[in-house]
Motif scaffolding. Sequence first.
Motif, PDB file in Angstrom:
ATOM      1  N   ALA A   1       0.831  -1.212   0.000  1.00 24.06           N
ATOM      2  CA  ALA A   1       0.000   0.000   0.000  1.00 24.06           C
ATOM      3  C   ALA A   1       0.862   1.257   0.000  1.00 24.06           C
ATOM      4  CB  ALA A   1      -0.928  -0.014   1.214  1.00 24.06           C
ATOM      5  N   PHE A   2       1.957   1.229   0.777  1.00 28.45           N
ATOM      6  CA  PHE A   2       2.840   2.390   0.830  1.00 28.45           C
ATOM      7  C   PHE A   2       3.527   2.618  -0.505  1.00 28.45           C
ATOM      8  CE2 PHE A   2       7.072   4.220   1.554  1.00 28.45           C
ATOM      9  CZ  PHE A   2       6.706   5.420   2.138  1.00 28.45           C
ATOM     10  N   ASN A   3       3.940   1.543  -1.182  1.00 26.69           N
ATOM     11  CA  ASN A   3       4.600   1.679  -2.484  1.00 26.69           C
ATOM     12  C   ASN A   3       3.679   2.303  -3.523  1.00 26.69           C
ATOM     13  OD1 ASN A   3       6.980   0.558  -1.554  1.00 26.69           O
ATOM     14  ND2 ASN A   3       6.447  -1.524  -2.187  1.00 26.69           N
ATOM     15  N   THR A   4       2.356   2.156  -3.331  1.00 26.49           N
ATOM     16  CA  THR A   4       1.396   2.724  -4.268  1.00 26.49           C
ATOM     17  C   THR A   4       1.450   4.246  -4.298  1.00 26.49           C
ATOM     18  OG1 THR A   4      -0.069   0.837  -3.861  1.00 26.49           O
ATOM     19  CG2 THR A   4      -1.048   2.756  -4.910  1.00 26.49           C
ATOM     20  N   CYS A   5       1.768   4.852  -3.138  1.00 24.28           N
ATOM     21  CA  CYS A   5       1.753   6.319  -3.070  1.00 24.28           C
ATOM     22  C   CYS A   5       3.117   6.926  -2.755  1.00 24.28           C
ATOM     23  CB  CYS A   5       0.736   6.784  -2.023  1.00 24.28           C
ATOM     24  SG  CYS A   5       1.014   6.122  -0.376  1.00 24.28           S
ATOM     25  N   ALA A   6       4.175   6.113  -2.673  1.00 23.94           N
ATOM     26  CA  ALA A   6       5.495   6.622  -2.287  1.00 23.94           C
ATOM     27  C   ALA A   6       6.039   7.625  -3.298  1.00 23.94           C
ATOM     28  CB  ALA A   6       6.471   5.460  -2.119  1.00 23.94           C
ATOM     29  N   SER A   7       5.861   7.353  -4.592  1.00 24.29           N
ATOM     30  CA  SER A   7       6.379   8.256  -5.626  1.00 24.29           C
ATOM     31  C   SER A   7       5.706   9.610  -5.553  1.00 24.29           C
ATOM     32  CB  SER A   7       6.176   7.632  -7.011  1.00 24.29           C
ATOM     33  OG  SER A   7       6.861   6.409  -7.129  1.00 24.29           O
ATOM     34  N   HIS A   8       4.384   9.589  -5.443  1.00 23.07           N
ATOM     35  CA  HIS A   8       3.638  10.843  -5.369  1.00 23.07           C
ATOM     36  C   HIS A   8       4.016  11.625  -4.122  1.00 23.07           C
ATOM     37  CE1 HIS A   8       0.000  13.216  -4.140  1.00 23.07           C
ATOM     38  NE2 HIS A   8       0.180  13.667  -5.361  1.00 23.07           N
ATOM     39  N   LEU A   9       4.173  10.946  -3.004  1.00 20.82           N
ATOM     40  CA  LEU A   9       4.533  11.615  -1.751  1.00 20.82           C
ATOM     41  C   LEU A   9       5.908  12.256  -1.844  1.00 20.82           C
ATOM     42  CD1 LEU A   9       3.430  12.137   1.090  1.00 20.82           C
ATOM     43  CD2 LEU A   9       4.535  10.041   1.838  1.00 20.82           C
ATOM     44  N   THR A  10       6.839  11.602  -2.527  1.00 24.61           N
ATOM     45  CA  THR A  10       8.185  12.159  -2.711  1.00 24.61           C
ATOM     46  C   THR A  10       8.140  13.437  -3.541  1.00 24.61           C
ATOM     47  OG1 THR A  10       9.129   9.930  -2.624  1.00 24.61           O
ATOM     48  CG2 THR A  10      10.506  11.663  -3.551  1.00 24.61           C
ATOM     49  N   VAL A  11       7.394  13.413  -4.636  1.00 25.18           N
ATOM     50  CA  VAL A  11       7.271  14.596  -5.500  1.00 25.18           C
ATOM     51  C   VAL A  11       6.588  15.732  -4.753  1.00 25.18           C
ATOM     52  CG1 VAL A  11       6.223  15.481  -7.611  1.00 25.18           C
ATOM     53  CG2 VAL A  11       7.294  13.238  -7.614  1.00 25.18           C
ATOM     54  N   VAL A  12       5.557  15.426  -3.966  1.00 24.02           N
ATOM     55  CA  VAL A  12       4.855  16.442  -3.181  1.00 24.02           C
ATOM     56  C   VAL A  12       5.809  17.123  -2.206  1.00 24.02           C
ATOM     57  CG1 VAL A  12       3.129  16.775  -1.353  1.00 24.02           C
ATOM     58  CG2 VAL A  12       2.544  15.486  -3.396  1.00 24.02           C
ATOM     59  N   GLY A  13       6.641  16.331  -1.519  1.00 19.48           N
ATOM     60  CA  GLY A  13       7.588  16.895  -0.561  1.00 19.48           C
ATOM     61  C   GLY A  13       8.589  17.828  -1.223  1.00 19.48           C
ATOM     62  N   ILE A  14       9.130  17.421  -2.378  1.00 24.33           N
ATOM     63  CA  ILE A  14      10.095  18.258  -3.101  1.00 24.33           C
ATOM     64  C   ILE A  14       9.438  19.538  -3.588  1.00 24.33           C
ATOM     65  CG2 ILE A  14      11.561  18.387  -5.148  1.00 24.33           C
ATOM     66  CD1 ILE A  14      12.017  15.369  -4.878  1.00 24.33           C
ATOM     67  N   PHE A  15       8.243  19.412  -4.157  1.00 25.30           N
ATOM     68  CA  PHE A  15       7.560  20.555  -4.756  1.00 25.30           C
ATOM     69  C   PHE A  15       7.188  21.594  -3.712  1.00 25.30           C
ATOM     70  CE2 PHE A  15       3.468  22.548  -5.942  1.00 25.30           C
ATOM     71  CZ  PHE A  15       3.907  23.282  -7.023  1.00 25.30           C
ATOM     72  N   TYR A  16       6.493  21.182  -2.659  1.00 29.30           N
ATOM     73  CA  TYR A  16       6.035  22.149  -1.668  1.00 29.30           C
ATOM     74  C   TYR A  16       7.185  22.703  -0.825  1.00 29.30           C
ATOM     75  CZ  TYR A  16       1.116  21.355  -2.615  1.00 29.30           C
ATOM     76  OH  TYR A  16      -0.108  21.306  -3.221  1.00 29.30           O
ATOM     77  N   GLY A  17       8.242  21.923  -0.656  1.00 36.91           N
ATOM     78  CA  GLY A  17       9.388  22.425   0.092  1.00 36.91           C
ATOM     79  C   GLY A  17      10.013  23.643  -0.555  1.00 36.91           C
ATOM     80  N   THR A  18      10.151  23.605  -1.890  1.00 38.74           N
ATOM     81  CA  THR A  18      10.736  24.751  -2.605  1.00 38.74           C
ATOM     82  C   THR A  18       9.709  25.859  -2.833  1.00 38.74           C
ATOM     83  OG1 THR A  18      10.261  23.637  -4.712  1.00 38.74           O
ATOM     84  CG2 THR A  18      12.449  23.331  -3.778  1.00 38.74           C
ATOM     85  N   LEU A  19       8.479  25.482  -3.168  1.00 41.32           N
ATOM     86  CA  LEU A  19       7.466  26.472  -3.533  1.00 41.32           C
ATOM     87  C   LEU A  19       7.088  27.367  -2.361  1.00 41.32           C
ATOM     88  CD1 LEU A  19       5.693  27.226  -6.022  1.00 41.32           C
ATOM     89  CD2 LEU A  19       3.881  25.900  -4.932  1.00 41.32           C
ATOM     90  N   ILE A  20       6.878  26.785  -1.181  1.00 43.88           N
ATOM     91  CA  ILE A  20       6.456  27.581  -0.029  1.00 43.88           C
ATOM     92  C   ILE A  20       7.536  28.591   0.345  1.00 43.88           C
ATOM     93  CG2 ILE A  20       5.955  27.460   2.453  1.00 43.88           C
ATOM     94  CD1 ILE A  20       4.471  24.863   1.910  1.00 43.88           C
ATOM     95  N   PHE A  21       8.797  28.167   0.294  1.00 44.18           N
ATOM     96  CA  PHE A  21       9.868  29.091   0.655  1.00 44.18           C
ATOM     97  C   PHE A  21      10.005  30.206  -0.372  1.00 44.18           C
ATOM     98  CE2 PHE A  21      14.176  30.704   0.886  1.00 44.18           C
ATOM     99  CZ  PHE A  21      14.366  30.847   2.251  1.00 44.18           C
ATOM    100  N   MET A  22       9.756  29.898  -1.652  1.00 51.95           N
ATOM    101  CA  MET A  22       9.943  30.892  -2.705  1.00 51.95           C
ATOM    102  C   MET A  22       8.822  31.925  -2.740  1.00 51.95           C
ATOM    103  SD  MET A  22      11.281  28.506  -5.849  1.00 51.95           S
ATOM    104  CE  MET A  22      10.990  29.805  -7.055  1.00 51.95           C
ATOM    105  N   TYR A  23       7.577  31.494  -2.521  1.00 57.55           N
ATOM    106  CA  TYR A  23       6.448  32.383  -2.783  1.00 57.55           C
ATOM    107  C   TYR A  23       5.611  32.742  -1.565  1.00 57.55           C
ATOM    108  CZ  TYR A  23       7.437  31.461  -7.680  1.00 57.55           C
ATOM    109  OH  TYR A  23       8.053  31.363  -8.895  1.00 57.55           O
TER     110      TYR A  23
END
Length: 254
Positions: free
Chosen positions: A179-201
């Motif tokens: 079950a975790f492998n089903t959403c691990a990729s999406h969760l990784t991309v979400v973490g990278i995206f929001y980590g940079t976006l929130i700090f920038m904007y």
Amino acid sequence: MYIFLSNFSLMEIGCTTIIVPKMLTDLLNSKEGISFQGCLTQFYFILFSGSMENILLAMMGYDRYLAICNPLRYSSIMTHNLCYHMAFGSWITSFLMPLIPTIFVSKLHFCNKRGIDHFFCDFGPLVKLSCSDTSTAANTFFGQAWILILSCSTVTLVSYSYIIATIVKIPTSNGRQKAFNTCASHLTVVGIFYGTLIFMYVRPSEVNTSHLDKILSVFYSVVTPLLNPIIYSLRNANIKIALKNILQRKWDNI
């Protein structure tokens, strides 16, 4: 998921095309520059791609919620027709979101010094060059950024709160891992995206972090689009096996 991923890939190709070729041209050309109309066009499409990525990640989070928390009803709820309607809605919403900030920026008056302290036309560097009152433009831009990011991140957080609660209740470790492998990729991309976006904007425009902003912008516009296909490809079992065989052959030849 693959319907959303195809739209996600198309959006990232567009975002990279808007930023990277111009950046490389300026690095190679001693007389780098951009017209005012070209700058506004680049500014609009950067906001467009950022809005699109926010919305698609939220939709993909909801898709993972249905797949894990309602697996028996997943195919009847998340039909192809619904996926196409959701993807179309994300394009329309992303098209409309940047219009007002772009209009406000276009009405600003700029000083004689017009050197943008960035490698693309972002909101912060453009506002710093203006000689007119930028409060309305700043309030509009950051207000929309807060609304979009908070609404999309809330959908993602709520989806994953239910996902985690469901995974914890799975009795076997193999079932939890699957079950975790089903959403691990999406969760990784979400973490990278929001980590940079929130700090920038999502912070006051007066904070002077231009050098760090440039580093984060390179990460967001170059590194992240390079990593995302790799992250999502590793969900595929055949790709994992092929990658394992390649690494094994390299190791044997050492």
